[in-house]
Design a protein around this motif. Structure first.
Motif, PDB file in Angstrom:
ATOM      1  N   ALA A   1       0.804  -1.233   0.000  1.00  0.00           N
ATOM      2  CA  ALA A   1       0.000   0.000   0.000  1.00  0.00           C
ATOM      3  C   ALA A   1       0.837   1.283   0.000  1.00  0.00           C
ATOM      4  O   ALA A   1       0.274   2.385   0.149  1.00  0.00           O
ATOM      5  CB  ALA A   1      -0.958  -0.018   1.195  1.00  0.00           C
ATOM      6  N   HIS A   2       2.162   1.136  -0.197  1.00  0.00           N
ATOM      7  CA  HIS A   2       2.996   2.350  -0.252  1.00  0.00           C
ATOM      8  C   HIS A   2       4.356   2.000  -0.865  1.00  0.00           C
ATOM      9  O   HIS A   2       5.191   1.339  -0.236  1.00  0.00           O
ATOM     10  CB  HIS A   2       3.181   2.916   1.164  1.00  0.00           C
ATOM     11  CG  HIS A   2       3.945   4.212   1.207  1.00  0.00           C
ATOM     12  ND1 HIS A   2       3.390   5.386   1.669  1.00  0.00           N
ATOM     13  CD2 HIS A   2       5.217   4.522   0.854  1.00  0.00           C
ATOM     14  CE1 HIS A   2       4.293   6.353   1.597  1.00  0.00           C
ATOM     15  NE2 HIS A   2       5.417   5.847   1.109  1.00  0.00           N
ATOM     16  N   ILE A   3       4.561   2.459  -2.069  1.00  0.00           N
ATOM     17  CA  ILE A   3       5.838   2.177  -2.756  1.00  0.00           C
ATOM     18  C   ILE A   3       6.067   3.258  -3.809  1.00  0.00           C
ATOM     19  O   ILE A   3       5.119   3.895  -4.282  1.00  0.00           O
ATOM     20  CB  ILE A   3       5.819   0.751  -3.371  1.00  0.00           C
ATOM     21  CG1 ILE A   3       7.185   0.368  -3.960  1.00  0.00           C
ATOM     22  CG2 ILE A   3       4.697   0.576  -4.399  1.00  0.00           C
ATOM     23  CD1 ILE A   3       7.346  -1.118  -4.256  1.00  0.00           C
ATOM     24  N   HIS A   4       7.350   3.477  -4.142  1.00  0.00           N
ATOM     25  CA  HIS A   4       7.726   4.533  -5.104  1.00  0.00           C
ATOM     26  C   HIS A   4       8.360   3.896  -6.334  1.00  0.00           C
ATOM     27  O   HIS A   4       9.502   3.431  -6.271  1.00  0.00           O
ATOM     28  CB  HIS A   4       8.742   5.479  -4.468  1.00  0.00           C
ATOM     29  CG  HIS A   4       8.248   6.187  -3.241  1.00  0.00           C
ATOM     30  ND1 HIS A   4       7.882   7.503  -3.239  1.00  0.00           N
ATOM     31  CD2 HIS A   4       8.049   5.759  -1.965  1.00  0.00           C
ATOM     32  CE1 HIS A   4       7.489   7.868  -2.021  1.00  0.00           C
ATOM     33  NE2 HIS A   4       7.585   6.817  -1.224  1.00  0.00           N
ATOM     34  N   SER A   5       7.657   3.935  -7.464  1.00  0.00           N
ATOM     35  CA  SER A   5       8.238   3.330  -8.677  1.00  0.00           C
ATOM     36  C   SER A   5       9.505   4.058  -9.152  1.00  0.00           C
ATOM     37  O   SER A   5      10.397   3.404  -9.698  1.00  0.00           O
ATOM     38  CB  SER A   5       7.209   3.248  -9.803  1.00  0.00           C
ATOM     39  OG  SER A   5       6.691   4.507 -10.103  1.00  0.00           O
TER      40      SER A   5
ATOM     41  N   THR B   1       0.026  10.048   0.834  1.00  0.00           N
ATOM     42  CA  THR B   1       1.085  10.980   1.212  1.00  0.00           C
ATOM     43  C   THR B   1       1.905  10.356   2.348  1.00  0.00           C
ATOM     44  O   THR B   1       1.747   9.169   2.650  1.00  0.00           O
ATOM     45  CB  THR B   1       0.485  12.351   1.606  1.00  0.00           C
ATOM     46  OG1 THR B   1       1.554  13.287   1.819  1.00  0.00           O
ATOM     47  CG2 THR B   1      -0.374  12.289   2.850  1.00  0.00           C
ATOM     48  N   HIS B   2       2.807  11.160   2.902  1.00  0.00           N
ATOM     49  CA  HIS B   2       3.620  10.717   4.037  1.00  0.00           C
ATOM     50  C   HIS B   2       3.255  11.565   5.253  1.00  0.00           C
ATOM     51  O   HIS B   2       2.966  12.753   5.116  1.00  0.00           O
ATOM     52  CB  HIS B   2       5.103  10.932   3.755  1.00  0.00           C
ATOM     53  CG  HIS B   2       5.617  10.159   2.579  1.00  0.00           C
ATOM     54  ND1 HIS B   2       5.486  10.596   1.280  1.00  0.00           N
ATOM     55  CD2 HIS B   2       6.265   8.965   2.509  1.00  0.00           C
ATOM     56  CE1 HIS B   2       6.039   9.708   0.464  1.00  0.00           C
ATOM     57  NE2 HIS B   2       6.515   8.708   1.181  1.00  0.00           N
ATOM     58  N   VAL B   3       3.334  10.960   6.427  1.00  0.00           N
ATOM     59  CA  VAL B   3       3.102  11.740   7.650  1.00  0.00           C
ATOM     60  C   VAL B   3       3.903  11.160   8.813  1.00  0.00           C
ATOM     61  O   VAL B   3       4.061   9.946   8.933  1.00  0.00           O
ATOM     62  CB  VAL B   3       1.593  11.790   8.014  1.00  0.00           C
ATOM     63  CG1 VAL B   3       1.068  10.476   8.557  1.00  0.00           C
ATOM     64  CG2 VAL B   3       1.300  12.922   9.002  1.00  0.00           C
TER      65      VAL B   3
ATOM     66  N   GLY C   1       1.333   7.141   4.684  1.00  0.00           N
ATOM     67  CA  GLY C   1       2.556   6.369   4.865  1.00  0.00           C
ATOM     68  C   GLY C   1       3.252   6.727   6.159  1.00  0.00           C
ATOM     69  O   GLY C   1       3.373   7.904   6.502  1.00  0.00           O
ATOM     70  N   HIS C   2       3.653   5.720   6.895  1.00  0.00           N
ATOM     71  CA  HIS C   2       4.514   5.759   8.084  1.00  0.00           C
ATOM     72  C   HIS C   2       3.750   5.907   9.401  1.00  0.00           C
ATOM     73  O   HIS C   2       3.706   4.984  10.185  1.00  0.00           O
ATOM     74  CB  HIS C   2       5.641   6.792   7.938  1.00  0.00           C
ATOM     75  CG  HIS C   2       6.478   6.519   6.732  1.00  0.00           C
ATOM     76  ND1 HIS C   2       7.361   5.477   6.678  1.00  0.00           N
ATOM     77  CD2 HIS C   2       6.489   7.087   5.494  1.00  0.00           C
ATOM     78  CE1 HIS C   2       7.913   5.424   5.468  1.00  0.00           C
ATOM     79  NE2 HIS C   2       7.398   6.387   4.725  1.00  0.00           N
ATOM     80  N   CYS C   3       3.216   7.092   9.720  1.00  0.00           N
ATOM     81  CA  CYS C   3       2.448   7.263  10.974  1.00  0.00           C
ATOM     82  C   CYS C   3       3.242   6.784  12.190  1.00  0.00           C
ATOM     83  O   CYS C   3       2.679   6.223  13.138  1.00  0.00           O
ATOM     84  CB  CYS C   3       1.122   6.494  10.906  1.00  0.00           C
ATOM     85  SG  CYS C   3      -0.005   7.095   9.639  1.00  0.00           S
TER      86      CYS C   3
ATOM     87  N   SER D   1       5.983  -1.469   1.372  1.00  0.00           N
ATOM     88  CA  SER D   1       7.433  -1.692   1.323  1.00  0.00           C
ATOM     89  C   SER D   1       8.195  -0.374   1.367  1.00  0.00           C
ATOM     90  O   SER D   1       9.325  -0.324   1.827  1.00  0.00           O
ATOM     91  CB  SER D   1       7.802  -2.444   0.048  1.00  0.00           C
ATOM     92  OG  SER D   1       7.514  -1.628  -1.078  1.00  0.00           O
ATOM     93  N   ASP D   2       7.586   0.699   0.837  1.00  0.00           N
ATOM     94  CA  ASP D   2       8.255   2.003   0.714  1.00  0.00           C
ATOM     95  C   ASP D   2       9.598   1.908  -0.002  1.00  0.00           C
ATOM     96  O   ASP D   2      10.504   2.697   0.285  1.00  0.00           O
ATOM     97  CB  ASP D   2       8.396   2.701   2.077  1.00  0.00           C
ATOM     98  CG  ASP D   2       8.729   4.174   1.927  1.00  0.00           C
ATOM     99  OD1 ASP D   2       8.322   4.781   0.920  1.00  0.00           O
ATOM    100  OD2 ASP D   2       9.421   4.724   2.823  1.00  0.00           O
ATOM    101  N   VAL D   3       9.766   0.964  -0.909  1.00  0.00           N
ATOM    102  CA  VAL D   3      10.951   1.005  -1.782  1.00  0.00           C
ATOM    103  C   VAL D   3      10.958   2.353  -2.478  1.00  0.00           C
ATOM    104  O   VAL D   3       9.899   2.840  -2.896  1.00  0.00           O
ATOM    105  CB  VAL D   3      10.861  -0.134  -2.835  1.00  0.00           C
ATOM    106  CG1 VAL D   3      11.829   0.088  -3.985  1.00  0.00           C
ATOM    107  CG2 VAL D   3      11.098  -1.487  -2.166  1.00  0.00           C
TER     108      VAL D   3
HETATM  109 ZN    ZN Z   1       7.246   6.691   0.833  1.00  0.00          ZN
END
Ligand code: ZN
Ligand code: GUN
Length: 446
Positions: free
Chosen positions: A85-89, A240-242, A279-281, A330-332
């Motif tokens: 549910a959170h990754i950067h291509s 988004t990220h938080v 993302g993150h929290c 994964s947040d790759v």
């Molecule tokens: Zn991220």
């Protein structure tokens, strides 16, 4: 490989051990399996036209269904396709960059890499690698951050469409505090997001996410524009990220002195709602978690990234106490593995450091149905209910000597599944089916 046209219309039964969650694991039954978890030691998953027809014990189902094509995978395990549910291509070439924490890591490695995505050929080549790597790891659904360039998202979604994958993607909105080559404006960010929505939202299995990168790289005007889009298009996602890192949080406090907290910056402009993926929290407080729960926004825990970038330890107990939805990503390239098995193993270890012991079925749930629920597509993916999309993996316990040996002495599916999560990775995924078709081996013609 069986082509989708060959298999059209004809039901096929995949015979194997099968485990999946019908809902979040509850109290343990007499057989040791928690309520909400279904396990068939010898099961069949019956698939027709890319969708689940039925799942159940092999003997009963095969007798009842009569003449079927049976694909025999006995000795292996079928699980639903994983949800990242959170990754950067665009961070394919950033993964495993040494030595810095979030803000320096963005400046030193990530922003330079993302600038290359102005080149459409580079965006295509990277997206192809990215999607095939997801599939090799058994990830069939993902929510993906693109770069600021709209065409990087078009390229990604075109390639996902060719693979028939379920994918959510958004163009990063960034109108300050980034290199000039990576910035848009509130107006251009909005019009390009609108164009993506018009082209892709609801097309096949694709969706768009309104994607303000994080509060630091958007002006208040851009965040307000994102909030307007979120109200206008309730079916579109937000990502988004938080509250990832302490220096980041301090910078947000300086930029938005009137906000009660980092999360409140997003809340004030209407970015907290269902289908919003945060993302993150890591460093939320109790009031923030309550707001997440009340609005239906989901926290995406990114364990390998939080460890790699030294961001902090996600608090599962506090998340559970607040009832905020939680899934994993994964947040790759901040994260260090495309594998949801590796991601779940690190989630387990982080929880351990906070005195919490997640069970094997909790981990399975987090990697599959919890993601589907956060994305509000649990009627389609994440579990094997009739009519669901047949996205599933066939797991091979014998993929490494250590996993083979450990699972051979395991007494229960719970013990075996736990060993799989702790020891497995891409090597354990022997087939990855998208709409009933095995896509494991990357095809070069699409
Ligand atoms: Zn991220
Ligand atoms: N915060 C803003 N951008 C990013 C990113 O690309 N990765 C991570 N981990 N955090 C971010």
């Amino acid at each position: 490989m069986t082509s989708s046209s060959e298999s059209a219309g004809k039901p096929r039964a995949f015979r194997s051990s099968i485990v999946h969650c019908l809902h979040a694991p509850g109290a343990r039954g007499a057989d040791g399996i928690p309520a909400g978890v279904e396990y068939f030691a010898d099961g069949v998953l019956v698939v027709q036209n890319g969708h689940v027809l039925e799942v159940g014990p092999a003997d009963a189902l095969l007798a009842r269904l009569g003449d079927l094509e049976v694909l025999d995978h006995r000795g292996r395990l079928i699980v639903p396709g994983f949800v990242d549910a959170h990754i950067h291509s665009p961070q394919v070439d950033v993964i495993a960059s040494h030595g810095t924490q979030l803000l320096d890591w963005l400046e030193r490695y990530t922003f330079p890499a993302e600038q290359s995505f102005a080149d459409l050929e580079h965006a295509r080549e990277t997206s192809r690698f990215f999607l095939d790597e997801l599939l090799r790891n058994g990830t069939t659904t993902a929510a993906v951050f693109g770069t600021v360039h709209r065409q990087s998202v078009d390229a990604l979604l075109e390639l996902a469409q060719a693979r028939r994958m379920r994918l959510i993607a958004g163009k990063a909105l960034m109108d300050r505090n980034a290199p000039a080559a990576l910035t848009d404006t509130a107006e251009s960010g909005e019009s390009e997001t609108r164009a993506l929505i018009e082209r892709w939202q609801g097309c096949d299995r694709l969706s768009v996410a309104i994607t303000p990168r994080f509060a630091i790289t958007s002006t208040p005007a851009q965040l307000e524009s994102a909030g307007r889009l979120a109200r206008e298009f309730p079916e579109v996602y937000i990502q988004t990220h938080v509250a990832e890192n302490h220096a980041e949080i301090a910078a947000v406090r300086e930029l938005f002195p009137d906000s009660r907290s980092y999360l409140d910056v997003y809340d004030r402009v209407g970015l907290l709602r269902e289908r919003a993926l945060y993302g993150h929290c890591v460093h939320l407080d109790a009031v923030d978690r309550r707001r997440m729960a009340d609005t239906g926004a989901a926290a995406v825990h990114c364990p390998t990234s939080n460890l790699f970038l030294g961001s902090g330890l996600f608090d599962f107990d506090a998340a559970d106490a607040s009832d905020m939805p939680v899934c994993v990503g994964s947040d790759v390239g901040g994260g260090t593995s495309y594998s949801m098995l590796r991601t779940l193993a690190e989630a387990y270890k982080i929880a351990q450091l906070n005195g919490r012991s997640l069970g094997a079925f909790d981990l399975l749930y987090l990697g599959t149905l919890a993601g589907a629920e956060a994305l509000q597509v649990a009627d389609r993916i994440g579990r094997f209910i009739p009519g669901a999309e047949a996205d599933f993996n066939i797991v091979d316990w014998s993929c490494t000597p250590v996993l083979l040996r450990r699972s051979a002495v395991a007494q229960t599916i719970e013990e075996k599944l736990f060993a799989l999560v702790m020891l497995g990775d891409d090597r354990a995924i022997s087939a990855c089916h998208v709409l009933g078709e095995n896509l494991l081996f990357p095809r070069t013609d699409r």
